[in-house]
Structure formats: structure tokens, C-alpha cells
Design an enzyme around this catalytic site. Structure first.
Site, PDB file in Angstrom:
ATOM      1  N   GLU A 163     -20.662  -1.585  14.322  1.00  0.00           N
ATOM      2  CA  GLU A 163     -20.347  -0.277  13.739  1.00  0.00           C
ATOM      3  C   GLU A 163     -19.024   0.209  14.304  1.00  0.00           C
ATOM      4  O   GLU A 163     -18.767   0.105  15.510  1.00  0.00           O
ATOM      5  CB  GLU A 163     -21.444   0.739  14.060  1.00  0.00           C
ATOM      6  CG  GLU A 163     -21.122   2.169  13.647  1.00  0.00           C
ATOM      7  CD  GLU A 163     -22.220   3.154  14.039  1.00  0.00           C
ATOM      8  OE1 GLU A 163     -23.408   2.761  14.008  1.00  0.00           O
ATOM      9  OE2 GLU A 163     -21.885   4.310  14.394  1.00  0.00           O
ATOM     10  N   GLU A 168     -15.790  11.021  14.856  1.00  0.00           N
ATOM     11  CA  GLU A 168     -16.998  11.833  14.960  1.00  0.00           C
ATOM     12  C   GLU A 168     -16.603  13.171  15.554  1.00  0.00           C
ATOM     13  O   GLU A 168     -15.704  13.263  16.392  1.00  0.00           O
ATOM     14  CB  GLU A 168     -18.049  11.166  15.847  1.00  0.00           C
ATOM     15  CG  GLU A 168     -18.632   9.895  15.271  1.00  0.00           C
ATOM     16  CD  GLU A 168     -19.665   9.284  16.204  1.00  0.00           C
ATOM     17  OE1 GLU A 168     -20.876   9.455  15.946  1.00  0.00           O
ATOM     18  OE2 GLU A 168     -19.249   8.639  17.188  1.00  0.00           O
TER      19      GLU A 168
END
Length: 276
Positions: A163, A168
Site C-alpha cells: 500500500e 493522509e
């Protein structure tokens, strides 16, 4: 003596050539646009480019104890005046036998690629408990309900699939952005492959969040200022599962500590571009 000198010269030559080749992997210029969405329309998202992932994992909640439903409704994802809006909303919503008090959207790109540069110009939502992300997963992930799993590519569980978190942002840490790399060797709450910094006005101003993905290295930046590089000393299936196609995801998750006064906020995206 001549033989020894020849050996030394050959070793130097090999070393120089090897280093040049190794270095060149991260000196490639990704300048050919291969895929993009400019969001130059108004209405629903382009279904030829995006898939709404809505299927709840087994257990009734999204991973990490998130308390929202992801929907395919225009209320949660739409294009307006040339911008994509992913809207997190406080509302009672019943889906798949589960009643939740918040909704949002989770988009999977129908495009996947290996190596290149990703640029996303975006603004973040606000609110303690909001968790927007611009990220990537290998299309081989075995995750029921994901677009590429539905196409027959699901063979590998997370995090072994790999990933890449381009961006974020947690509302409880307003203006701090983070990038991370999850692998079989480092993942989840214990991930150590990460870096970030504080950027003023992430919710009020557009910034360009970028990933440069090479054969041996990843570079993460905001507005061309690098804040994290991932280059494992040893590349193997545990540290570098990044040799095959990954796709892009956009979403806003809602954490259990959401501010009770939260009503609605959006991640607004001007464009997404992939260069190779």
C-alpha cells in the site's frame, strides 16, 4: 602486476557502471501524461474512470473501526464547477443491514500502472475525526468489493500486496500531512515507513500532493517540497512488493472520535494526473 592492474580496472569499471545504472532508476523523468481526470464537468463522477467501493468487510465495519458507510450516491461524490467533491456527512443511513450515522465515498480508479509520477491538486476537509486519504493499492489485493478484485485479480491479502499512502490527513491533527508505505514488513498501526510535516491551510488552499515511484525508490512531496523518501536497503517481497500495477483510491473515513458537532465537509480535488 599487469594482471592485478587489469582486475582493479575491471572492478572499478563494473562498480561505476552498476552505480550509474542504480542511480539512473531514480533519475528518470516522468513527463508523459498517461492518465488523468481534470473534472471539467458537473454532475456524477466519470464511471469510466472510477468505481464506488461500498461493500462493507465482514463484521459490519470498515477496517480500523470506522463508523461510516461509503455510498455511491451523488450526495457523497460529485463534480461541480470543475472540481471533484468527496463529501463526508452526518446522517442516519441504512445499508447492507447496518445502520450508521455518517456517510462518505471511497473511489477506486479503473486505471492501474507500474512506476510513474502521481500529482493530485486538492484541499482537505475539516473536523476532528475526519480522515481523508489519497492512496494506492496493488490491484492483486484480495478485498471483496474492490474494483480489481471484482475483475478477477484478487490473489494477495493486505499488507503483503503493498500500500502506498500519498497523502493522509487527520482532522485531529489539522494541517499535518503524512505519507506512508505499508508492506509485509511494516504495516498498520506499527508502520515505520512514514514521514510528514505541517503545511498551513491544507483545508483552505489547494496543494499539489505528489508521488514519484521508481524501480528502487519512492519520493513523496507537497508543492515540490520532499517530506519523505522510501528506499529499502534490501528489496524483497516483504519490503518491496511494488513491482506490479497499483490503482488510486480517494476517500474520507470517519473515526469513532468524530466531533459530535460535525455536520459535513469535503475533500475537493482539482485534478489527478499520472505521468510515466
Amino acid at each position: 602486476m599487469r594482471f592485478s592492474l587489469l582486475i582493479v580496472l575491471l572492478c572499478v569499471c563494473f562498480s561505476t557502471t552498476y552505480c550509474a545504472k542504480s542511480k539512473s532508476k531514480s533519475n528518470i523523468k516522468f513527463d508523459t501524461l498517461v492518465w488523468s481526470d481534470e473534472f471539467n464537468n458537473s454532475g456524477p463522477i466519470d464511471s469510466t474512470k472510477w468505481f464506488h467501493q461500498t461493500q462493507i468487510p465482514a463484521g459490519g465495519d470498515w477496517y480500523g473501526g470506522l463508523i461510516n458507510h461509503y455510498t455511491n450516491r451523488i450526495e457523497n461524490s460529485y463534480v461541480e464547477d470543475g472540481f471533484l467533491n468527496i463529501a463526508a456527512r452526518k446522517e442516519i443511513f441504512n445499508d447492507q443491514g447496518e445502520i450508521k450515522a455518517y456517510t462518505s465515498a471511497r473511489l477506486n480508479s479503473k486505471f492501474a500502472f507500474t512506476y510513474g509520477r502521481v500529482e493530485v491538486r486538492a484541499k482537505m476537509p475539516t473536523g476532528v475525526g475526519t480522515w481523508p486519504a489519497i492512496w494506492m493499492l496493488n490491484k492483486n489485493i484480495d478485498e471483496p468489493g474492490a474494483y480489481w478484485q471484482k475483475q478477477g485479480f484478487g490473489t494477495t491479502y493486505w499488507p503483503v500486496c503493498g500500500e502506498i499512502d500519498i497523502l493522509e490527513h487527520w482532522g485531529k491533527k489539522q494541517n499535518r500531512i503524512q505519507s506512508a508505505v505499508h508492506t509485509g514488513a511494516s504495516a498498520g498501526d506499527d508502520v515505520v515507513n512514514l514521514g510528514g510535516r505541517v503545511i498551513e491551510n491544507v483545508s483552505n488552499q489547494f496543494h499539489i500532493y505528489s508521488l514519484e515511484w521508481y524501480e528502487n525508490k519512492m519520493i513523496f512531496s507537497v508543492d515540490d517540497v520532499v517530506h519523505y523518501e522510501y528506499e529499502p536497503a534490501e528489496r524483497n517481497s516483504d519490503t518491496w512488493p511494488f513491482t506490479t500495477d497499483q490503482y488510486i483510491l480517494l476517500n474520507i473515513a470517519i473515526e469513532p472520535d468524530i466531533d459530535p458537532s460535525f455536520e459535513e465537509s469535503s475533500m475537493v480535488v482539482d485534478y489527478i494526473r499520472v505521468y510515466q
